[in-house]
Design an enzyme around this catalytic site. Structure first.
Site, PDB file in Angstrom:
ATOM      1  N   ARG A 191       1.424  -1.391   1.966  1.00 47.15           N
ATOM      2  CA  ARG A 191       2.693  -1.934   2.454  1.00 47.15           C
ATOM      3  C   ARG A 191       3.358  -1.062   3.515  1.00 47.15           C
ATOM      4  O   ARG A 191       4.021  -1.577   4.417  1.00 47.15           O
ATOM      5  CB  ARG A 191       3.627  -2.169   1.259  1.00 47.15           C
ATOM      6  CG  ARG A 191       3.154  -3.333   0.400  1.00 47.15           C
ATOM      7  CD  ARG A 191       3.759  -3.303  -0.978  1.00 47.15           C
ATOM      8  NE  ARG A 191       3.245  -2.174  -1.747  1.00 47.15           N
ATOM      9  CZ  ARG A 191       3.634  -1.870  -2.982  1.00 47.15           C
ATOM     10  NH1 ARG A 191       4.557  -2.609  -3.573  1.00 47.15           N
ATOM     11  NH2 ARG A 191       3.117  -0.832  -3.622  1.00 47.15           N
ATOM     12  N   ALA A 224      -9.357  -8.995   1.505  1.00 51.14           N
ATOM     13  CA  ALA A 224     -10.310  -9.675   0.620  1.00 51.14           C
ATOM     14  C   ALA A 224     -10.792 -10.958   1.294  1.00 51.14           C
ATOM     15  O   ALA A 224      -9.999 -11.852   1.588  1.00 51.14           O
ATOM     16  CB  ALA A 224      -9.642  -9.997  -0.706  1.00 51.14           C
ATOM     17  N   GLN A 262     -13.457  -6.059   3.153  1.00 51.77           N
ATOM     18  CA  GLN A 262     -13.616  -6.171   1.706  1.00 51.77           C
ATOM     19  C   GLN A 262     -14.181  -7.549   1.390  1.00 51.77           C
ATOM     20  O   GLN A 262     -13.593  -8.557   1.794  1.00 51.77           O
ATOM     21  CB  GLN A 262     -12.257  -6.000   1.016  1.00 51.77           C
ATOM     22  CG  GLN A 262     -12.371  -5.976  -0.503  1.00 51.77           C
ATOM     23  CD  GLN A 262     -11.016  -5.908  -1.181  1.00 51.77           C
ATOM     24  OE1 GLN A 262     -10.155  -6.759  -0.938  1.00 51.77           O
ATOM     25  NE2 GLN A 262     -10.828  -4.938  -2.048  1.00 51.77           N
ATOM     26  N   ARG A 304     -14.274  -1.046  -4.632  1.00 53.10           N
ATOM     27  CA  ARG A 304     -12.909  -0.905  -5.155  1.00 53.10           C
ATOM     28  C   ARG A 304     -12.896  -1.267  -6.623  1.00 53.10           C
ATOM     29  O   ARG A 304     -13.407  -2.313  -7.019  1.00 53.10           O
ATOM     30  CB  ARG A 304     -11.902  -1.775  -4.392  1.00 53.10           C
ATOM     31  CG  ARG A 304     -10.488  -1.634  -4.938  1.00 53.10           C
ATOM     32  CD  ARG A 304      -9.423  -2.275  -4.081  1.00 53.10           C
ATOM     33  NE  ARG A 304      -8.696  -1.253  -3.329  1.00 53.10           N
ATOM     34  CZ  ARG A 304      -7.461  -1.414  -2.845  1.00 53.10           C
ATOM     35  NH1 ARG A 304      -6.822  -2.548  -2.999  1.00 53.10           N
ATOM     36  NH2 ARG A 304      -6.863  -0.438  -2.184  1.00 53.10           N
ATOM     37  N   TYR A 334     -10.300  -9.677 -10.378  1.00 52.44           N
ATOM     38  CA  TYR A 334     -11.114 -10.724  -9.748  1.00 52.44           C
ATOM     39  C   TYR A 334     -12.517 -10.645 -10.363  1.00 52.44           C
ATOM     40  O   TYR A 334     -12.766  -9.838 -11.259  1.00 52.44           O
ATOM     41  CB  TYR A 334     -11.077 -10.565  -8.221  1.00 52.44           C
ATOM     42  CG  TYR A 334      -9.662 -10.773  -7.699  1.00 52.44           C
ATOM     43  CD1 TYR A 334      -9.032 -12.006  -7.878  1.00 52.44           C
ATOM     44  CD2 TYR A 334      -8.938  -9.742  -7.124  1.00 52.44           C
ATOM     45  CE1 TYR A 334      -7.716 -12.206  -7.454  1.00 52.44           C
ATOM     46  CE2 TYR A 334      -7.619  -9.934  -6.705  1.00 52.44           C
ATOM     47  CZ  TYR A 334      -7.021 -11.170  -6.877  1.00 52.44           C
ATOM     48  OH  TYR A 334      -5.723 -11.364  -6.480  1.00 52.44           O
ATOM     49  N   CYS A 358      -4.478  -9.264   1.842  1.00 49.88           N
ATOM     50  CA  CYS A 358      -4.570 -10.684   2.173  1.00 49.88           C
ATOM     51  C   CYS A 358      -3.407 -11.108   3.051  1.00 49.88           C
ATOM     52  O   CYS A 358      -2.255 -10.751   2.773  1.00 49.88           O
ATOM     53  CB  CYS A 358      -4.503 -11.518   0.897  1.00 49.88           C
ATOM     54  SG  CYS A 358      -5.977 -11.403  -0.093  1.00 49.88           S
ATOM     55  N   LEU A 365       1.514   3.344  -3.306  1.00 50.55           N
ATOM     56  CA  LEU A 365       2.768   4.042  -3.018  1.00 50.55           C
ATOM     57  C   LEU A 365       2.550   5.421  -2.405  1.00 50.55           C
ATOM     58  O   LEU A 365       3.152   6.406  -2.846  1.00 50.55           O
ATOM     59  CB  LEU A 365       3.644   4.109  -4.271  1.00 50.55           C
ATOM     60  CG  LEU A 365       4.344   2.784  -4.608  1.00 50.55           C
ATOM     61  CD1 LEU A 365       5.188   2.907  -5.867  1.00 50.55           C
ATOM     62  CD2 LEU A 365       5.227   2.314  -3.448  1.00 50.55           C
TER      63      LEU A 365
HETATM   64  C1  LIG Z   1       0.357  -8.444   0.903  1.00 49.74           C
HETATM   65  C2  LIG Z   1      -0.664  -7.727   0.070  1.00 49.74           C
HETATM   66  C3  LIG Z   1      -1.952  -8.205   0.005  1.00 49.74           C
HETATM   67  C4  LIG Z   1      -2.945  -7.525  -0.730  1.00 49.74           C
HETATM   68  N1  LIG Z   1      -4.224  -7.986  -0.708  1.00 49.74           N
HETATM   69  C5  LIG Z   1      -5.198  -7.225  -1.257  1.00 49.74           C
HETATM   70  C6  LIG Z   1      -6.560  -7.539  -1.034  1.00 49.74           C
HETATM   71  O1  LIG Z   1      -6.900  -8.431  -0.269  1.00 49.74           O
HETATM   72  N2  LIG Z   1      -7.493  -6.784  -1.665  1.00 49.74           N
HETATM   73  C7  LIG Z   1      -7.148  -5.715  -2.462  1.00 49.74           C
HETATM   74  O2  LIG Z   1      -8.019  -5.066  -3.011  1.00 49.74           O
HETATM   75  N3  LIG Z   1      -5.860  -5.377  -2.649  1.00 49.74           N
HETATM   76  C8  LIG Z   1      -4.891  -6.073  -2.029  1.00 49.74           C
HETATM   77  N4  LIG Z   1      -3.590  -5.663  -2.130  1.00 49.74           N
HETATM   78  C9  LIG Z   1      -3.302  -4.368  -2.749  1.00 49.74           C
HETATM   79  C10 LIG Z   1      -3.289  -3.254  -1.679  1.00 49.74           C
HETATM   80  O3  LIG Z   1      -4.578  -3.072  -1.116  1.00 49.74           O
HETATM   81  C11 LIG Z   1      -2.838  -1.908  -2.263  1.00 49.74           C
HETATM   82  O4  LIG Z   1      -3.774  -1.481  -3.202  1.00 49.74           O
HETATM   83  C12 LIG Z   1      -1.457  -2.005  -2.921  1.00 49.74           C
HETATM   84  O5  LIG Z   1      -0.551  -2.689  -2.090  1.00 49.74           O
HETATM   85  C13 LIG Z   1      -0.888  -0.633  -3.250  1.00 49.74           C
HETATM   86  O6  LIG Z   1      -0.776   0.159  -2.093  1.00 49.74           O
HETATM   87  P1  LIG Z   1       0.651   0.333  -1.322  1.00 49.74           P
HETATM   88  O7  LIG Z   1       1.625   0.875  -2.321  1.00 49.74           O
HETATM   89  O8  LIG Z   1       0.347   1.339  -0.229  1.00 49.74           O
HETATM   90  O9  LIG Z   1       1.052  -0.980  -0.795  1.00 49.74           O
HETATM   91  C14 LIG Z   1      -2.594  -6.353  -1.436  1.00 49.74           C
HETATM   92  C15 LIG Z   1      -1.276  -5.897  -1.389  1.00 49.74           C
HETATM   93  C16 LIG Z   1      -0.315  -6.551  -0.632  1.00 49.74           C
HETATM   94  C17 LIG Z   1       1.078  -5.979  -0.564  1.00 49.74           C
END
Ligand SMILES: Cc1cc2nc3c(=O)[nH]c(=O)nc-3n(C[C@H](O)[C@H](O)[C@H](O)COP(=O)(O)O)c2cc1C
Length: 363
Positions: free
Chosen positions: A333, A65, A107, A238, A190, A28, A310
């Protein structure tokens, strides 16, 4: 000739070939307008943000999302896909991604009892119904996520059917907008995830109680989306593989059972995340901490999976694929920090990096 690296092997699902296994997780941006004709409409920020990750060589981008209805948004600044203005704005993004060879995906989501929260940089607090930007959330049962959240209104069966229809409409619009992958958001507490878990679903009708009843909404939404989403294009789902509760929650065994049911209904890949439905639980966060859940689903249900959480280093990502733990990796991230992660990984792993023609002089 085999690819030098598993991460850079193309991947075909149905008739769609994704150029590599480095995919962007939905994230998001909380950057759309809340009201008026621009509500939920992708703008310059979204275009620049997604284009940068495409230019960086990301194989598939799952756009954040996106609400199937105004009430289904997490925050008032979420993207939406309930009208034609929104579709038109997405077309600019999908066109630009395709020009870079990146597959555009989206998504589609309903936030359920976690709807109506503020932008994270404004505190991310729940917005009470009746305030300027807040609205009344809905859910499987009148049980709030935590004491700060509004108690959701319990959905009637008619309202559940209406939301299922909104997911199908969203998928139809996603196709119009030029997306090639749709992901149903069933994770992170959700709406669909709320129905899955006995922690949030206390219903006593056909949508609550037994496992079969709690997965009913997930399966009905999947059927409705699959019925309108083109045969030749893949559908992702998901899931949060666990609520991380000792008892009384959704767990990895449930996820494996659900995966088999989703596979039968034409889901092509499970995007395996965790958590988000139970407040205050301890999650053992560390590098690749959710990968074992993906690997288990892949082993036991034979449904292709993407691992997320991660994953930050090329060698780490390569190993996940080489070990057969997942079919692709989703980066969140790390792609915010480094939009050209895929290009850097290609160089490190001896694969051909994606370089936009405009940047060839910097090769
Ligand atoms: C800023 C931000 C927004 C996110 N928005 C969503 C989202 O819209 N839908 C979703 O399923 N997960 C969302 N997540 C989770 C990420 O898709 C991801 O699963 C999570 O950050 C772990 O992965 P990472 O360690 O590579 O960041 C969001 C995470 C972050 C940091």
């Amino acid at each position: 000739m085999p690819a030098a690296s598993a991460l850079f092997e193309p991947y075909t699902l149905r008739s769609l070939t994704i150029p590599n296994r480095i995919w962007m997780a939905p994230m998001c941006q909380y950057s759309a307008e809340a009201f008026g004709p621009g509500a939920g409409v992708a703008n310059d920020w979204h275009l620049a943000h997604y284009a940068a990750r495409a230019a960086g060589g990301t194989g598939l981008i799952l756009v954040e999302a996106t609400g199937v209805s105004p009430e289904g948004r997490i925050s008032p600044a979420d993207l939406g896909i309930w009208n034609d203005t929104q579709v038109e704005a997405f077309r600019r993004i999908t066109r630009l991604l395709e020009e870079q060879g990146t597959v555009p995906g989206i998504q589609i989501a309903h936030a359920g009892r976690k709807a109506s929260t503020d932008r994270p940089w404004q505190g991310g607090a729940p917005l009470a119904p009746g305030t300027e930007e807040g609205w009344q959330p809905v859910g499987p049962s009148p049980v709030a996520f935590d004491p700060d959240h509004t108690v959701p209104t319990e959905l009637t069966v008619d309202q559940i059917k209406e939301i299922t229809g909104q997911f199908a409409d969203a998928a139809r619009r996603a196709q119009d907008a030029g997306f090639k992958v749709v992901e149903i958001h069933g994770a992170h507490g959700y709406l669909i995830g709320e129905f899955l878990s006995p922690h949030s679903n206390k219903r006593t009708d056909a949508y609550g109680g037994s496992f079969e009843n709690r997965v009913r909404l997930a399966l009905e939404v999947t059927d409705a989306v699959r019925a309108v989403w083109p045969e030749e294009l893949p559908l992702f789902f998901r899931v949060s593989a666990t609520d991380w509760l000792e008892e009384g929650g959704w767990n990895a065994d449930d996820t494996v059972r659900l995966a088999a049911l989703l596979k039968e209904r034409g889901v092509d890949l499970l995007d395996v995340s965790t958590g988000g439905n139970a407040a205050g639980v301890r999650i053992p966060v560390g590098p690749g901490y959710q990968v074992p859940f993906a690997a288990r689903v892949r082993d036991e249900s034979a449904l292709p999976v993407a691992a997320v959480g991660l994953i930050t280093e090329p060698a780490q990502a390569e190993k996940i694929l080489a070990n057969g733990e997942a079919d692709a990796v989703l980066l969140g991230r790390e792609l915010l920090r480094n939009p050209s992660w895929a290009r850097q990984a290609a160089r490190e792993l001896g694969a051909e990096p994606h370089i936009p023609k405009q940047y060839l002089r910097a090769r």
